[in-house]
Design a protein around this motif. Sequence first.
Motif, PDB file in Angstrom:
ATOM      1  N   SER A 104       0.811  -1.219   0.000  1.00 29.82           N
ATOM      2  CA  SER A 104       0.000   0.000   0.000  1.00 29.82           C
ATOM      3  C   SER A 104       0.845   1.269   0.000  1.00 29.82           C
ATOM      4  O   SER A 104       0.310   2.372  -0.141  1.00 29.82           O
ATOM      5  CB  SER A 104      -0.926   0.027   1.220  1.00 29.82           C
ATOM      6  N   GLY A 105       2.147   1.117   0.186  1.00 33.56           N
ATOM      7  CA  GLY A 105       3.020   2.286   0.106  1.00 33.56           C
ATOM      8  C   GLY A 105       3.649   2.719   1.416  1.00 33.56           C
ATOM      9  O   GLY A 105       4.303   3.768   1.471  1.00 33.56           O
ATOM     10  N   TRP A 106       3.474   1.939   2.465  1.00 33.35           N
ATOM     11  CA  TRP A 106       4.098   2.306   3.731  1.00 33.35           C
ATOM     12  C   TRP A 106       5.610   2.186   3.592  1.00 33.35           C
ATOM     13  O   TRP A 106       6.139   1.132   3.259  1.00 33.35           O
ATOM     14  CB  TRP A 106       3.624   1.374   4.846  1.00 33.35           C
ATOM     15  N   SER A 107       6.314   3.266   3.861  1.00 38.43           N
ATOM     16  CA  SER A 107       7.772   3.229   3.738  1.00 38.43           C
ATOM     17  C   SER A 107       8.473   4.247   4.634  1.00 38.43           C
ATOM     18  O   SER A 107       9.687   4.169   4.817  1.00 38.43           O
ATOM     19  CB  SER A 107       8.191   3.488   2.283  1.00 38.43           C
ATOM     20  N   SER A 108       7.716   5.179   5.198  1.00 44.06           N
ATOM     21  CA  SER A 108       8.339   6.204   6.039  1.00 44.06           C
ATOM     22  C   SER A 108       8.759   5.606   7.380  1.00 44.06           C
ATOM     23  O   SER A 108       8.203   4.592   7.815  1.00 44.06           O
ATOM     24  CB  SER A 108       7.368   7.363   6.272  1.00 44.06           C
ATOM     25  N   PRO A 109       9.725   6.230   8.057  1.00 38.72           N
ATOM     26  CA  PRO A 109      10.179   5.715   9.359  1.00 38.72           C
ATOM     27  C   PRO A 109       9.047   5.554  10.370  1.00 38.72           C
ATOM     28  O   PRO A 109       8.986   4.540  11.071  1.00 38.72           O
ATOM     29  CB  PRO A 109      11.186   6.770   9.814  1.00 38.72           C
ATOM     30  N   ILE A 110       8.160   6.524  10.444  1.00 40.99           N
ATOM     31  CA  ILE A 110       7.073   6.444  11.422  1.00 40.99           C
ATOM     32  C   ILE A 110       6.105   5.321  11.086  1.00 40.99           C
ATOM     33  O   ILE A 110       5.593   4.629  11.969  1.00 40.99           O
ATOM     34  CB  ILE A 110       6.329   7.800  11.526  1.00 40.99           C
ATOM     35  N   GLU A 111       5.840   5.109   9.803  1.00 45.77           N
ATOM     36  CA  GLU A 111       4.922   4.039   9.396  1.00 45.77           C
ATOM     37  C   GLU A 111       5.503   2.662   9.704  1.00 45.77           C
ATOM     38  O   GLU A 111       4.804   1.787  10.236  1.00 45.77           O
ATOM     39  CB  GLU A 111       4.613   4.173   7.898  1.00 45.77           C
ATOM     40  N   LEU A 112       6.772   2.461   9.371  1.00 48.88           N
ATOM     41  CA  LEU A 112       7.393   1.166   9.612  1.00 48.88           C
ATOM     42  C   LEU A 112       7.586   0.888  11.103  1.00 48.88           C
ATOM     43  O   LEU A 112       7.412  -0.240  11.556  1.00 48.88           O
ATOM     44  CB  LEU A 112       8.734   1.085   8.889  1.00 48.88           C
ATOM     45  N   THR A 113       7.914   1.927  11.855  1.00 47.79           N
ATOM     46  CA  THR A 113       8.046   1.771  13.302  1.00 47.79           C
ATOM     47  C   THR A 113       6.708   1.388  13.919  1.00 47.79           C
ATOM     48  O   THR A 113       6.629   0.491  14.771  1.00 47.79           O
ATOM     49  CB  THR A 113       8.553   3.068  13.950  1.00 47.79           C
ATOM     50  N   THR A 114       5.657   2.057  13.486  1.00 49.38           N
ATOM     51  CA  THR A 114       4.309   1.757  13.981  1.00 49.38           C
ATOM     52  C   THR A 114       3.933   0.319  13.668  1.00 49.38           C
ATOM     53  O   THR A 114       3.354  -0.389  14.497  1.00 49.38           O
ATOM     54  CB  THR A 114       3.275   2.706  13.353  1.00 49.38           C
ATOM     55  N   LEU A 115       4.272  -0.125  12.465  1.00 48.68           N
ATOM     56  CA  LEU A 115       3.943  -1.484  12.044  1.00 48.68           C
ATOM     57  C   LEU A 115       4.673  -2.521  12.905  1.00 48.68           C
ATOM     58  O   LEU A 115       4.083  -3.526  13.319  1.00 48.68           O
ATOM     59  CB  LEU A 115       4.289  -1.669  10.569  1.00 48.68           C
ATOM     60  N   VAL A 116       5.962  -2.287  13.186  1.00 42.41           N
ATOM     61  CA  VAL A 116       6.732  -3.207  14.027  1.00 42.41           C
ATOM     62  C   VAL A 116       6.119  -3.291  15.424  1.00 42.41           C
ATOM     63  O   VAL A 116       5.902  -4.391  15.963  1.00 42.41           O
ATOM     64  CB  VAL A 116       8.208  -2.767  14.124  1.00 42.41           C
ATOM     65  N   VAL A 117       5.839  -2.136  16.007  1.00 42.93           N
ATOM     66  CA  VAL A 117       5.264  -2.096  17.359  1.00 42.93           C
ATOM     67  C   VAL A 117       3.918  -2.807  17.385  1.00 42.93           C
ATOM     68  O   VAL A 117       3.618  -3.588  18.309  1.00 42.93           O
ATOM     69  CB  VAL A 117       5.120  -0.644  17.852  1.00 42.93           C
ATOM     70  N   PHE A 118       3.096  -2.577  16.363  1.00 47.48           N
ATOM     71  CA  PHE A 118       1.766  -3.188  16.316  1.00 47.48           C
ATOM     72  C   PHE A 118       1.863  -4.707  16.209  1.00 47.48           C
ATOM     73  O   PHE A 118       1.153  -5.441  16.913  1.00 47.48           O
ATOM     74  CB  PHE A 118       0.981  -2.629  15.124  1.00 47.48           C
ATOM     75  N   VAL A 119       2.740  -5.193  15.331  1.00 39.65           N
ATOM     76  CA  VAL A 119       2.900  -6.635  15.145  1.00 39.65           C
ATOM     77  C   VAL A 119       3.387  -7.299  16.430  1.00 39.65           C
ATOM     78  O   VAL A 119       2.866  -8.347  16.846  1.00 39.65           O
ATOM     79  CB  VAL A 119       3.874  -6.934  13.990  1.00 39.65           C
ATOM     80  N   VAL A 120       4.381  -6.696  17.076  1.00 42.03           N
ATOM     81  CA  VAL A 120       4.895  -7.261  18.330  1.00 42.03           C
ATOM     82  C   VAL A 120       3.803  -7.270  19.398  1.00 42.03           C
ATOM     83  O   VAL A 120       3.630  -8.263  20.117  1.00 42.03           O
ATOM     84  CB  VAL A 120       6.115  -6.455  18.832  1.00 42.03           C
ATOM     85  N   PHE A 121       3.044  -6.187  19.490  1.00 41.73           N
ATOM     86  CA  PHE A 121       1.969  -6.110  20.495  1.00 41.73           C
ATOM     87  C   PHE A 121       0.911  -7.178  20.263  1.00 41.73           C
ATOM     88  O   PHE A 121       0.514  -7.897  21.191  1.00 41.73           O
ATOM     89  CB  PHE A 121       1.322  -4.718  20.470  1.00 41.73           C
ATOM     90  N   ILE A 122       0.449  -7.310  19.024  1.00 39.45           N
ATOM     91  CA  ILE A 122      -0.601  -8.292  18.710  1.00 39.45           C
ATOM     92  C   ILE A 122      -0.102  -9.708  18.940  1.00 39.45           C
ATOM     93  O   ILE A 122      -0.819 -10.560  19.479  1.00 39.45           O
ATOM     94  CB  ILE A 122      -1.088  -8.124  17.256  1.00 39.45           C
ATOM     95  N   ARG A 123       1.142  -9.986  18.549  1.00 39.64           N
ATOM     96  CA  ARG A 123       1.690 -11.340  18.751  1.00 39.64           C
ATOM     97  C   ARG A 123       1.761 -11.676  20.226  1.00 39.64           C
ATOM     98  O   ARG A 123       1.362 -12.760  20.655  1.00 39.64           O
ATOM     99  CB  ARG A 123       3.076 -11.432  18.109  1.00 39.64           C
ATOM    100  N   MET A 124       2.297 -10.768  21.038  1.00 44.79           N
ATOM    101  CA  MET A 124       2.408 -11.025  22.466  1.00 44.79           C
ATOM    102  C   MET A 124       1.035 -11.117  23.122  1.00 44.79           C
ATOM    103  O   MET A 124       0.812 -11.945  24.012  1.00 44.79           O
ATOM    104  CB  MET A 124       3.238  -9.922  23.130  1.00 44.79           C
ATOM    105  N   PHE A 125       0.097 -10.289  22.666  1.00 43.90           N
ATOM    106  CA  PHE A 125      -1.259 -10.325  23.205  1.00 43.90           C
ATOM    107  C   PHE A 125      -1.935 -11.644  22.868  1.00 43.90           C
ATOM    108  O   PHE A 125      -2.644 -12.227  23.694  1.00 43.90           O
ATOM    109  CB  PHE A 125      -2.067  -9.154  22.629  1.00 43.90           C
TER     110      PHE A 125
END
Length: 201
Positions: free
Chosen positions: A162-183
Amino acid sequence: MTWSVLHIIGIFAYAASGAFVAMQAKFSIIGIFVLGLTTSYGGAVIRNVVLDVPISDIWDRQSLLIVLITLTTIVFVERKWVNHWKRWGYFFDSIGLASFAIQGGLLAKSLQHDLGIIVIASMFTGVGGGMVRDLLAGRPPLALKEEIHAILTFLCAICIWSGWSSPIELTTLVVFVVFIRMFSIHNKWRLELPCNRIENQ
């Protein structure tokens, strides 16, 4: 968060993940290094084969140095810390899953592939190393037991497509994935299949 930062995060996290699995299995020092290296690079090797990219491209002095320093440090960790594997191991594995899945998606998109190939690249990069680690440790791969692995790599692939490539977008994605996996691990989320419901009755 640039490509190089994602690479460093993933390499460190998966090296630690492989080392902790080896220590839990009471492997030798050689076993710790083998599992650490295969966890860090296994997914990238599979991805490059699928994308027809030279495997030699994954090797660089910086990442190898990070892996070796990480593994050497963990070798001297006291035995009592191995008991914390279930908590810290899943955490490191989640970071590796997120950063490597994003890496795979970014590489596939940079090669002008469509969504299907981006999904495959994200999935193999995200879970490939962990699967090799688990097989070498003689246990069922986590990626084959938890549906959340595949779902989260698909999410990463779609975001990259979808075009996510900025530092804030990728950082958000990493944090979200880690949170959902641990949850999901904490709440024991599983997709109950009809065949499993029959067996449990």
